[in-house]
Write an enzyme that holds these catalytic residues in place. Structure first.
Site, PDB file in Angstrom:
ATOM      1  N   THR A  95       0.958  -1.274  -0.153  1.00  0.00           N
ATOM      2  CA  THR A  95       0.074   0.015  -0.012  1.00  0.00           C
ATOM      3  C   THR A  95       0.748   1.332   0.074  1.00  0.00           C
ATOM      4  O   THR A  95       0.550   2.180  -0.705  1.00  0.00           O
ATOM      5  CB  THR A  95      -0.941   0.026   1.050  1.00  0.00           C
ATOM      6  OG1 THR A  95      -1.884  -1.061   1.245  1.00  0.00           O
ATOM      7  CG2 THR A  95      -1.826   1.297   1.226  1.00  0.00           C
ATOM      8  N   LYS A  96       2.066   1.164   0.858  1.00  0.00           N
ATOM      9  CA  LYS A  96       2.945   2.291   0.906  1.00  0.00           C
ATOM     10  C   LYS A  96       3.414   2.655  -0.483  1.00  0.00           C
ATOM     11  O   LYS A  96       3.705   3.874  -0.816  1.00  0.00           O
ATOM     12  CB  LYS A  96       3.895   2.190   1.880  1.00  0.00           C
ATOM     13  CG  LYS A  96       4.861   3.321   2.130  1.00  0.00           C
ATOM     14  CD  LYS A  96       4.182   4.430   2.804  1.00  0.00           C
ATOM     15  CE  LYS A  96       5.572   5.436   2.886  1.00  0.00           C
ATOM     16  NZ  LYS A  96       5.019   6.603   3.993  1.00  0.00           N
TER      17      LYS A  96
END
Length: 196
Positions: free
Chosen positions: A163-164
Site C-alpha cells: 500500500t505504501k
C-alpha cells in the site's frame, strides 16, 4: 528510536502505557526515561519484557539487525510477542521475516506510516497495516496513541508495504504531472504567480 520512533514512543508513554526503550544513542533514551519510560540495554532485553515492540528503523538492514543475533529481538522472544514494523520494507522480504518470526513465537505487523513526523506528533498519522486482524486488535490501543482512528488493515503481512509503495507511486506521478503543467504554463507565457 530514530526520527519517527522518538515521537511515536513519546505518544505511547504519554498515553499511559508501560514503555521500555532501546537505542544505540543514549540521548533519545534519556529523553524518554524522563517522561516515564524504562531503558533496556538491548533488543533482546526489550523482547523479554514487552508484549508489543514498535520498530522504526532507518531501513530493512537495520531492522534485520534488530531482529537477529545474540542481542536481537528473536533471542529474547517469548510466545505471543508482537513486532510492529514501521520501516519501509519490500513486501516479499517482510513476508519472509514474518515466517521466520513465527518460528520464535513472534507475530509481525507490517505497519507503514503516512504523514511524516508531523502526523505522529499531532497524533493523526495514517497507518496502513498488513497482518492478522486479531493481532492488529491487540495492538490497536497502542497504535491509536499516534494514529487515532487512522488505522487501516490492508490485508496480510506485506500489504502494508505494498500500500505504501502504491501511495508513493501515486504521489510521485502527481508531482511529475504538476511539474509538467507548470513547465507548459511557463513556456506558453502564463503568469505563474496567478497560476499558483
Amino acid at each position: 528510536l530514530g526520527t519517527m520512533g522518538r515521537p511515536f514512543a513519546t505518544n505511547i508513554v504519554q498515553a499511559g502505557f508501560d514503555l521500555v526503550v532501546h537505542d544505540l544513542r543514549p540521548e533519545p533514551v534519556a529523553e524518554l526515561v524522563k517522561l516515564g519510560a524504562r531503558a533496556a540495554g538491548s533488543c533482546r532485553e526489550i523482547a523479554q519484557q514487552a508484549d508489543i515492540v514498535d520498530i522504526a528503523g532507518r531501513n530493512e538492514e537495520q531492522v534485520q539487525t534488530i531482529m537477529r543475533g545474540p542481542e536481537g529481538l528473536f533471542a529474547g522472544a517469548h510466545a505471543g510477542l508482537i513486532a510492529v514494523i514501521h520501516t519501509n520494507f519490500h513486501p516479499t522480504r517482510i513476508q519472509q521475516l514474518a515466517e521466520e518470526a513465527k518460528a520464535h513465537g513472534v507475530e509481525i505487523l507490517d505497519a507503514q506510516m503516512s504523514g511524516g513526523v508531523g502526523g505522529v506528533v499531532n497524533r493523526n498519522t495514517c497507518l496502513m497495516i498488513g497482518g492478522d486482524p486479531s493481532v492488529l486488535e491487540r495492538c490497536r490501543p497502542v497504535l491509536e496513541s499516534s494514529a487515532g482512528k487512522n488505522i487501516y488493515l490492508m490485508g496480510p503481512v506485506g500489504m502494508g508495504s505494498m500500500t505504501k509503495i502504491a501511495q508513493n507511486m501515486m504521489t510521485a506521478t502527481y508531482l511529475m504531472a504538476a511539474n509538467e503543467g507548470f513547465r507548459l504554463a511557463e513556456q506558453t507565457g502564463v503568469d505563474l504567480a496567478a497560476f499558483q
